[in-house]
Design a protein around this motif. Structure first.
Motif, PDB file in Angstrom:
ATOM      1  N   UNK A 138     -58.622  45.023  12.732  1.00  0.00           N
ATOM      2  CA  UNK A 138     -58.310  43.659  13.152  1.00  0.00           C
ATOM      3  C   UNK A 138     -58.397  42.683  11.981  1.00  0.00           C
ATOM      4  N   UNK A 139     -59.314  42.945  11.048  1.00  0.00           N
ATOM      5  CA  UNK A 139     -59.432  42.081   9.879  1.00  0.00           C
ATOM      6  C   UNK A 139     -58.191  42.188   8.992  1.00  0.00           C
ATOM      7  N   UNK A 140     -57.709  43.419   8.766  1.00  0.00           N
ATOM      8  CA  UNK A 140     -56.508  43.608   7.948  1.00  0.00           C
ATOM      9  C   UNK A 140     -55.274  43.019   8.630  1.00  0.00           C
ATOM     10  N   UNK A 141     -55.199  43.200   9.950  1.00  0.00           N
ATOM     11  CA  UNK A 141     -54.050  42.682  10.689  1.00  0.00           C
ATOM     12  C   UNK A 141     -54.054  41.156  10.697  1.00  0.00           C
ATOM     13  N   UNK A 142     -55.235  40.556  10.910  1.00  0.00           N
ATOM     14  CA  UNK A 142     -55.331  39.102  10.886  1.00  0.00           C
ATOM     15  C   UNK A 142     -55.084  38.551   9.487  1.00  0.00           C
ATOM     16  N   UNK A 143     -55.522  39.283   8.454  1.00  0.00           N
ATOM     17  CA  UNK A 143     -55.323  38.833   7.080  1.00  0.00           C
ATOM     18  C   UNK A 143     -53.836  38.721   6.747  1.00  0.00           C
ATOM     19  N   UNK A 144     -53.045  39.620   7.311  1.00  0.00           N
ATOM     20  CA  UNK A 144     -51.601  39.573   7.087  1.00  0.00           C
ATOM     21  C   UNK A 144     -51.009  38.273   7.628  1.00  0.00           C
ATOM     22  N   UNK A 145     -51.458  37.844   8.790  1.00  0.00           N
ATOM     23  CA  UNK A 145     -50.931  36.624   9.407  1.00  0.00           C
ATOM     24  C   UNK A 145     -51.463  35.372   8.696  1.00  0.00           C
ATOM     25  N   UNK A 146     -52.735  35.411   8.293  1.00  0.00           N
ATOM     26  CA  UNK A 146     -53.301  34.276   7.565  1.00  0.00           C
ATOM     27  C   UNK A 146     -52.605  34.108   6.218  1.00  0.00           C
ATOM     28  N   UNK A 147     -52.302  35.228   5.550  1.00  0.00           N
ATOM     29  CA  UNK A 147     -51.598  35.153   4.269  1.00  0.00           C
ATOM     30  C   UNK A 147     -50.211  34.535   4.448  1.00  0.00           C
ATOM     31  N   UNK A 188     -50.315  31.517   2.377  1.00  0.00           N
ATOM     32  CA  UNK A 188     -49.713  31.964   1.133  1.00  0.00           C
ATOM     33  C   UNK A 188     -50.629  32.745   0.212  1.00  0.00           C
ATOM     34  N   UNK A 189     -51.844  33.042   0.623  1.00  0.00           N
ATOM     35  CA  UNK A 189     -52.755  33.842  -0.209  1.00  0.00           C
ATOM     36  C   UNK A 189     -53.714  34.603   0.689  1.00  0.00           C
ATOM     37  N   UNK A 190     -54.315  35.630   0.059  1.00  0.00           N
ATOM     38  CA  UNK A 190     -55.266  36.466   0.787  1.00  0.00           C
ATOM     39  C   UNK A 190     -56.670  35.925   0.538  1.00  0.00           C
ATOM     40  N   UNK A 191     -57.463  35.681   1.567  1.00  0.00           N
ATOM     41  CA  UNK A 191     -58.829  35.203   1.369  1.00  0.00           C
ATOM     42  C   UNK A 191     -59.647  36.193   0.547  1.00  0.00           C
ATOM     43  N   UNK A 192     -60.395  35.649  -0.390  1.00  0.00           N
ATOM     44  CA  UNK A 192     -61.220  36.484  -1.248  1.00  0.00           C
ATOM     45  C   UNK A 192     -60.563  36.882  -2.542  1.00  0.00           C
ATOM     46  N   UNK A 193     -59.267  36.626  -2.696  1.00  0.00           N
ATOM     47  CA  UNK A 193     -58.569  36.967  -3.939  1.00  0.00           C
ATOM     48  C   UNK A 193     -58.911  35.948  -5.027  1.00  0.00           C
ATOM     49  N   UNK A 194     -59.395  36.426  -6.180  1.00  0.00           N
ATOM     50  CA  UNK A 194     -59.818  35.525  -7.246  1.00  0.00           C
ATOM     51  C   UNK A 194     -58.631  34.962  -8.037  1.00  0.00           C
ATOM     52  N   UNK A 195     -57.512  35.667  -8.064  1.00  0.00           N
ATOM     53  CA  UNK A 195     -56.326  35.211  -8.810  1.00  0.00           C
ATOM     54  C   UNK A 195     -55.272  34.732  -7.823  1.00  0.00           C
ATOM     55  N   UNK A 196     -55.244  33.442  -7.593  1.00  0.00           N
ATOM     56  CA  UNK A 196     -54.281  32.832  -6.680  1.00  0.00           C
ATOM     57  C   UNK A 196     -53.372  31.933  -7.501  1.00  0.00           C
TER      58      UNK A 196
END
Length: 302
Positions: free
Chosen positions: A228-237, A241-249
């Motif tokens: 569910x976290x991976x699936x929700x991350x896809x929609x949030x991105x 426009x970015x993935x939460x927790x990514x240091x290079x945005x």
């Protein structure tokens, strides 16, 4: 299993402690005709009923049993319905057994304590202490008996009669409490014996099965959380426009006012097709093709 036994023991201990505190701080018999019975039964039965409902509500099997049972997608044959009915009855008995731990403990402890029963039944005791008192009516006798739980309301000449009545009622209450405990213990023991006799599995096979079910549930919960976290991350991105927790945005997306409105508010599960649902407004928005794609470039050094 050991976890069930430990959980039931903890529930029983907490119930006993709560009953003692509850009796000490809140219980005060009104010592009035017609009110003693209602007051005593309320303190005896209402907390037990509340504990029973809480026991049902806190058991995950209850919600597994009732959730989705009226779904239009659930179509079963007559044979499956009969089998499901038997399984439902079995699971319901198991849930009820777990839910009865706290209310039965409450009833047993309060009956052994005797205070509630003494208050409720005092005016209905059949006694002969007033035979020497002429012209006493039944209503007057009930009024005198109703005052027995409150020693300060009893005349000195009736102190001995009061003590004997209180002892009699405590005896009845404590006997009822121990009988309740005996009946529950015997019923639980016989239930486990019958369940073991009719089990299709041997002793070691049954232990393996319980271990498997426990491990499967733990792994399923971990996979559910990660999936569910991976699936929700896809929609949030897609929305930000970015993935939460990514240091290079390098860039972020600027949602429009219409898009903010689309994902805000309340919503039920939305049936997309015969096999899938939209879980949220953001999920519904992400599955649609967004026409507005405004991005903001970010500097390397903020």
């Amino acid at each position: 299993g050991k976890e069930v036994v430990i959980a039931n023991a903890i529930i029983a201990i907490l119930t006993i402690g709560g009953q003692q505190l509850f009796s000490f701080f809140t219980f005060s018999c009104p010592c009035h005709v017609g009110q003693n019975l209602i007051y005593g039964l309320a303190f005896l039965g209402v907390p037990a009923l509340i504990l029973l409902i809480i026991g049902y509500a806190l058991n995950n099997q209850t919600w597994r049993l009732v959730t989705g049972k009226r779904s239009p997608l659930l179509v079963e044959s007559t044979w499956n319905q009969l089998l499901q009915c038997k399984l439902t009855c079995f699971v319901l008995c198991s849930i009820t057994g777990r839910a009865l731990v706290a209310p039965v403990t409450w009833l047993a402890v309060t009956l052994i304590n005797g205070s509630y029963y003494v208050c409720a039944a005092s005016e209905y005791v059949s006694v002969y202490y007033y035979a020497a008192i002429p012209n006493i009516t039944i209503s007057e006798r009930r009024r005198i008996l109703a005052a027995f739980p409150c020693s300060q309301l009893v005349p000195p000449e009736l102190s001995r009669a009061r003590d004997e009545v209180i002892l009699l009622l405590r005896y009845q209450s404590q006997v009822a409490g121990w009988l309740l405990i005996a009946v529950v213990v015997i019923t639980v023991f016989l239930s486990y014996c019958l369940a073991s006799c009719f089990s299709p599995l041997s002793f070691l096979h049954f232990r393996y099965w319980t271990s498997y079910v426990h491990n499967e549930q733990e792994l399923f919960d971990e996979a559910t959380d990660q999936h569910s976290k991976l699936y929700a991350m896809k929609h949030v991105k897609k929305f930000f426009g970015f993935v939460p927790g990514n240091e290079k945005i390098n860039e972020i997306r600027i949602p429009s006012l219409r898009e903010w409105q689309a994902i805000s508010g309340l919503a039920f599960l939305k049936l997309v097709d015969e096999e899938h649902y939209d879980y949220s407004l953001l999920h519904d928005w992400a599955l649609k093709d967004s026409a507005d794609r405004k991005y903001l470039k970010l500097d390397d050094d903020p």
